[in-house]
Design an enzyme around this catalytic site. Structure first.
Site, PDB file in Angstrom:
ATOM      1  N   GLY A   2       0.803  -1.213   0.000  1.00 13.49           N
ATOM      2  CA  GLY A   2       0.000   0.000   0.000  1.00 13.49           C
ATOM      3  C   GLY A   2       0.838   1.265   0.000  1.00 13.49           C
ATOM      4  O   GLY A   2       1.927   1.324  -0.575  1.00 13.49           O
ATOM      5  N   SER A   3       0.332   2.273   0.693  1.00 14.49           N
ATOM      6  CA  SER A   3       0.934   3.606   0.628  1.00 14.49           C
ATOM      7  C   SER A   3       2.302   3.717   1.288  1.00 14.49           C
ATOM      8  O   SER A   3       2.957   4.766   1.167  1.00 14.49           O
ATOM      9  CB  SER A   3      -0.016   4.641   1.240  1.00 14.49           C
ATOM     10  OG  SER A   3      -1.171   4.784   0.433  1.00 14.49           O
ATOM     11  N   THR A   4       2.740   2.678   2.005  1.00 15.54           N
ATOM     12  CA  THR A   4       4.119   2.739   2.503  1.00 15.54           C
ATOM     13  C   THR A   4       5.094   2.822   1.328  1.00 15.54           C
ATOM     14  O   THR A   4       6.199   3.363   1.474  1.00 15.54           O
ATOM     15  CB  THR A   4       4.458   1.503   3.361  1.00 15.54           C
ATOM     16  OG1 THR A   4       4.247   0.313   2.597  1.00 15.54           O
ATOM     17  CG2 THR A   4       3.605   1.454   4.621  1.00 15.54           C
TER      18      THR A   4
END
Length: 574
Positions: A296-298
């Site tokens: 995801g957004s990591t």
């Protein structure tokens, strides 16, 4: 003449009689000496026999009380394994003595009676299997391995002919499941089959055991990099998070960014290595190194670092996130869009998919792939732990792949290597292979590879701190410590489509962010909203779990809290 002849004869006889008597007397003396010698020889032989018997009795008296088998034990069965210790000398794994039950079929007179009596002590014994063993032509058969002292005592009381015990060594894990996925397990023959137990065998112990070159004496212990105290905290907080957010799984790792040492790593559900069969149960895999996930957004941290490191993007540059981005029939939108032009810090803080995709597009597909490879996110991780999975990426990178990968969809990697890559963004740009063994900074620098510019690392620390202060990572803020981080809420694929209701959440953090010493990554698989909440994003569950881990472990790790103006520490107790 006749008289004379008699007289002569008599006289002659007298003359001859004296030598004969002498010979008889000598013969008697010789015979007596021989008899005496024979008696001495017999007595000496008797003494030797009794001396041998006495010696054997002394030997048996000194022999281990568990050695009751008439069959010589094999060194392989008693071969020692080295103790496994944490970095502070706490025992993680050690050998203990046990016994196993065997039979010598040629000495068993009544197999049915033996089975009938044994099952009174060992009710789980397979009667059919045991009967086949007892009636076989072999001279040795295992009946049951690793018995308890009570079971041994009860079987001895049965007085069964042809049945005995052999001493063995059993692996014992004092901490139970606390560090199970790191420590690993051994099989029934005390051979490592998972985790660091297998690593130790692969370093030559297994080969020596097979060659019969092992010894019974204790070996030098193997010290691991983990801190059992921090490991306990991590596992405890993950268990609490799973219950609070009703998740199906959770995991975390604490990594030293300057040495690459893993201080703690846990994946729940886990197992008790004292009950090895648990490791085979569903969902007890090591998700941190043997599971691959879309993070995801990591991943936006790596996309931003790539853009800054390329020189094509600066911290003050802006990108248009006014409208959704359409490409190859797909629409890229923001979760909580600002619908305006955003600066690079704003892109990071507001976690804009649209603007992050535009940054990746500016760098280009090949450069994007090269950067993720360089930082270690597309290759199989190299470390001591055997359970490591290879990341999954598209066979052919097209523009749509680069766009979606920029915000964490389209590439599946392990959480551990995500933390390792993040450490490179925090420590001045050096990619250091992770290790579960102690390592100094000098040793780490010898194997480190510079993957981003030091300036890029400085900029990423600044962005990570901003995100905790003002963005989606606010719930990871810990009083007394400067924490930076990035949330990641990834939709999971259900029936071939991304589902907005089934999530894989992560929070990637570092502290103290001005000069990071540790990276802490937490994952929460399929969380539900906590009681009284309506959202289950990473900022609502993974971030608070990171906060709890840092709050409880920072002082143990030797990180000093920030002092206020009144000279009082802002460290929270746990």
């Amino acid at each position: 003449m006749l008289f004379r002849r008699k007289t002569g004869t008599k006289a002659g006889a007298d003359v001859e009689e004296r030598p004969v008597a002498g010979r008889v007397e000598g013969a008697r003396k010789t015979s007596g000496k021989r008899a005496q010698n024979r008696i001495m020889i017999v007595m000496a032989g008797v003494c030797v026999v009794y001396a041998v018997i006495a010696g054997r009795l002394v030997e048996y008296g000194l022999r281990d009380e568990l050695t009751v088998s008439s069959i010589a034990r094999g060194d392989a069965l008693l071969a020692s394994r080295p103790d496994l210790l944490d970095r502070n000398g706490n025992v993680l794994a050690t050998d203990i003595r046990t016994v196993s039950l065997y039979a010598e079929p040629h000495k068993v007179t009544d197999p049915d009676e033996v089975i009938e009596k044994l099952t009174t002590v060992l009710p789980d014994l397979d009667a059919r299997s045991v009967y086949r063993k007892l009636t076989s032509n072999s001279r040795f058969q295992w009946l049951s391995r690793q018995l308890t002292p009570r079971q041994q005592s009860e079987i001895l009381a049965l007085g069964l002919p042809g049945v005995g015990f052999r001493p063995e060594k059993r692996r014992f894990y004092p901490g139970g499941p606390t560090a199970s996925h790191i420590v690993g397990i051994v099989n029934i023959d005390n051979k490592g089959i998972a985790g660091m137990e297998k690593y130790v065998d692969d370093q030559g112990l297994a080969a020596l055991a097979e060659a019969g070159m092992t010894i019974e004496q204790n070996l030098e212990p193997v010290e691991l990099s983990i801190d059992l105290r921090v490991q306990h905290i991590v596992r405890n907080e993950l268990a609490a998070a799973m219950q609070r957010y009703r998740a199906i799984a959770a995991g975390a790792v604490v990594l030293n960014v300057k040495t690459g040492e893993v201080l703690a790593m846990s994946s729940l559900p886990d197992y008790d290595p004292n009950i090895p069969a648990q490791a085979l149960e569903k969902d007890r895999m090591n998700r941190m190194s043997a599971g691959t996930y879309e993070m995801g957004s990591t991943f936006k941290a790596f996309t931003t670092a790539m853009a800054l490191d390329s020189g094509l993007v600066g911290m003050n540059d802006t990108f248009d996130a006014t409208r959704p981005l359409r490409i190859a029939g797909h629409t890229i939108n923001d979760f909580h869009g600002k619908h305006r032009v955003l600066t690079v810090p704003e892109i990071f803080i507001y976690s804009s998919n649209i603007a992050t995709a535009r940054m990746a597009d500016m760098v280009g597909i090949e450069q994007h792939r090269e950067f993720l490879t360089r930082i270690g996110l597309l290759s199989r991780l190299t470390t001591e732990l055997p359970e490591v999975k290879t990341p999954v990426q598209p066979n052919e990178w097209k523009k749509i792949n680069s766009i979606t990968i920029s915000f964490g969809h389209g590439v599946a990697t392990t959480p551990l290597q995500t933390a390792v890559a993040a450490a490179a963004l925090m420590n001045g740009g050096k990619l250091i292979p992770p290790t579960f063994l102690p390592r100094t900074e000098d040793e780490a620098n010898a194997v480190a590879v510079q993957v981003v510019k030091p300036q890029t690392s400085d900029q990423m620390r600044e962005l990570m701190e901003m995100n905790v202060a003002k963005g989606s990572g606010r719930r990871a803020e810990v009083e007394g410590y400067r924490v930076g981080g990035k949330t990641g809420t990834a939709e999971k694929v259900v029936n071939g489509r991304y589902s907005s209701n089934v999530r894989f959440n992560a929070f990637l953090s570092a502290f103290p962010i001005d000069d990071p010493e540790y990276v802490v990554l937490v994952i929460v698989d399929e969380p539900k909203p906590a009681e009284g909440q309506h959202s289950a994003t990473a900022g609502m569950n993974a971030a608070p779990t990171v906060k709890a881990i840092i709050r409880r472990s920072a002082s143990i790790l030797g990180v000093r809290p920030t002092f206020g103006d009144d000279s009082t520490a802002l460290l929270e107790s746990y």
